[in-house]
Design an enzyme around this catalytic site. Sequence first.
Site, PDB file in Angstrom:
ATOM      1  N   CYS A  70    -112.533 -50.346  -6.301  1.00  0.00           N
ATOM      2  CA  CYS A  70    -112.252 -48.914  -6.444  1.00  0.00           C
ATOM      3  C   CYS A  70    -111.671 -48.689  -7.841  1.00  0.00           C
ATOM      4  O   CYS A  70    -111.876 -49.524  -8.727  1.00  0.00           O
ATOM      5  CB  CYS A  70    -111.328 -48.405  -5.334  1.00  0.00           C
ATOM      6  N   ASN A  86    -107.308 -50.158  -7.321  1.00  0.00           N
ATOM      7  CA  ASN A  86    -107.088 -51.352  -6.462  1.00  0.00           C
ATOM      8  C   ASN A  86    -105.731 -51.305  -5.760  1.00  0.00           C
ATOM      9  O   ASN A  86    -105.117 -52.334  -5.498  1.00  0.00           O
ATOM     10  CB  ASN A  86    -107.243 -52.663  -7.277  1.00  0.00           C
ATOM     11  N   ASP A 135    -111.283 -40.696  -2.534  1.00  0.00           N
ATOM     12  CA  ASP A 135    -110.030 -41.193  -3.093  1.00  0.00           C
ATOM     13  C   ASP A 135    -108.856 -40.451  -2.448  1.00  0.00           C
ATOM     14  O   ASP A 135    -108.761 -39.225  -2.573  1.00  0.00           O
ATOM     15  CB  ASP A 135    -110.058 -40.939  -4.609  1.00  0.00           C
ATOM     16  N   CYS A 139    -105.338 -48.415  -3.251  1.00  0.00           N
ATOM     17  CA  CYS A 139    -105.560 -47.628  -2.019  1.00  0.00           C
ATOM     18  C   CYS A 139    -106.815 -48.089  -1.275  1.00  0.00           C
ATOM     19  O   CYS A 139    -106.742 -48.766  -0.248  1.00  0.00           O
ATOM     20  CB  CYS A 139    -105.662 -46.138  -2.326  1.00  0.00           C
ATOM     21  N   ARG A 140    -107.980 -47.712  -1.791  1.00  0.00           N
ATOM     22  CA  ARG A 140    -109.203 -47.929  -1.007  1.00  0.00           C
ATOM     23  C   ARG A 140    -109.642 -49.381  -0.922  1.00  0.00           C
ATOM     24  O   ARG A 140    -109.840 -49.905   0.184  1.00  0.00           O
ATOM     25  CB  ARG A 140    -110.347 -47.078  -1.597  1.00  0.00           C
ATOM     26  N   SER A 141    -109.822 -50.045  -2.084  1.00  0.00           N
ATOM     27  CA  SER A 141    -110.413 -51.396  -1.993  1.00  0.00           C
ATOM     28  C   SER A 141    -109.497 -52.421  -1.322  1.00  0.00           C
ATOM     29  O   SER A 141    -110.002 -53.260  -0.569  1.00  0.00           O
ATOM     30  CB  SER A 141    -110.924 -51.880  -3.356  1.00  0.00           C
TER      31      SER A 141
END
Length: 159
Positions: A7, A10, A124, A12-14
């Site tokens: 993401c 690195n 996001d 939150c999402r990934s």
Amino acid sequence: MKILFVCLGNICRSPTVEGVARQLAEREAAHLQLSFDSAGTAGYHIGATPDPRSRHAAAARGYDISRLRARQLQPGDFRRFDLLLAMDEDNLRDMRAMAPPGLQDRAQLFLSYAPAVGLRAVPDPYYGGPEGFETVLDLAEHGSRALFVAVAAIIAGRR
Ligand code: 4NP
């Protein structure tokens, strides 16, 4: 097969997808012998733990992502990983721009493996409210399970 989730930051999402995929794969797809990591296209948060909102939302569903640390995507990741899975189109564009010659196709959208979800990107959640972090977890769970099915087919096709 080695899979890298990517993401922007690195945090939150990934890392959420990394933690969810690792834990679900242990339970539901151990025979595939997958390994996972995550990285960000940006270097803003190198060395940081996942965002506390991501950590708490993940923990509430039984996923511990507290030991992960942010790192930035490197060109060498395209040799180390079989698949580099972007959370959104911006991530994908930035990843392909740094791919060594011939390895661009290792970068794909994570949700391209989960067409039934009906979304191309994991939104996001960084500047939004708590519901965004729940959406990331929902997509991490659905996307990971769909990825396992797709990877099983890829592995079967190689035999
Ligand atoms: P991520 O979220 O890409 O899912 O880790 C973000 C984290 C940090 C920032 C943006 C998005 N930031 O601008 O610092």
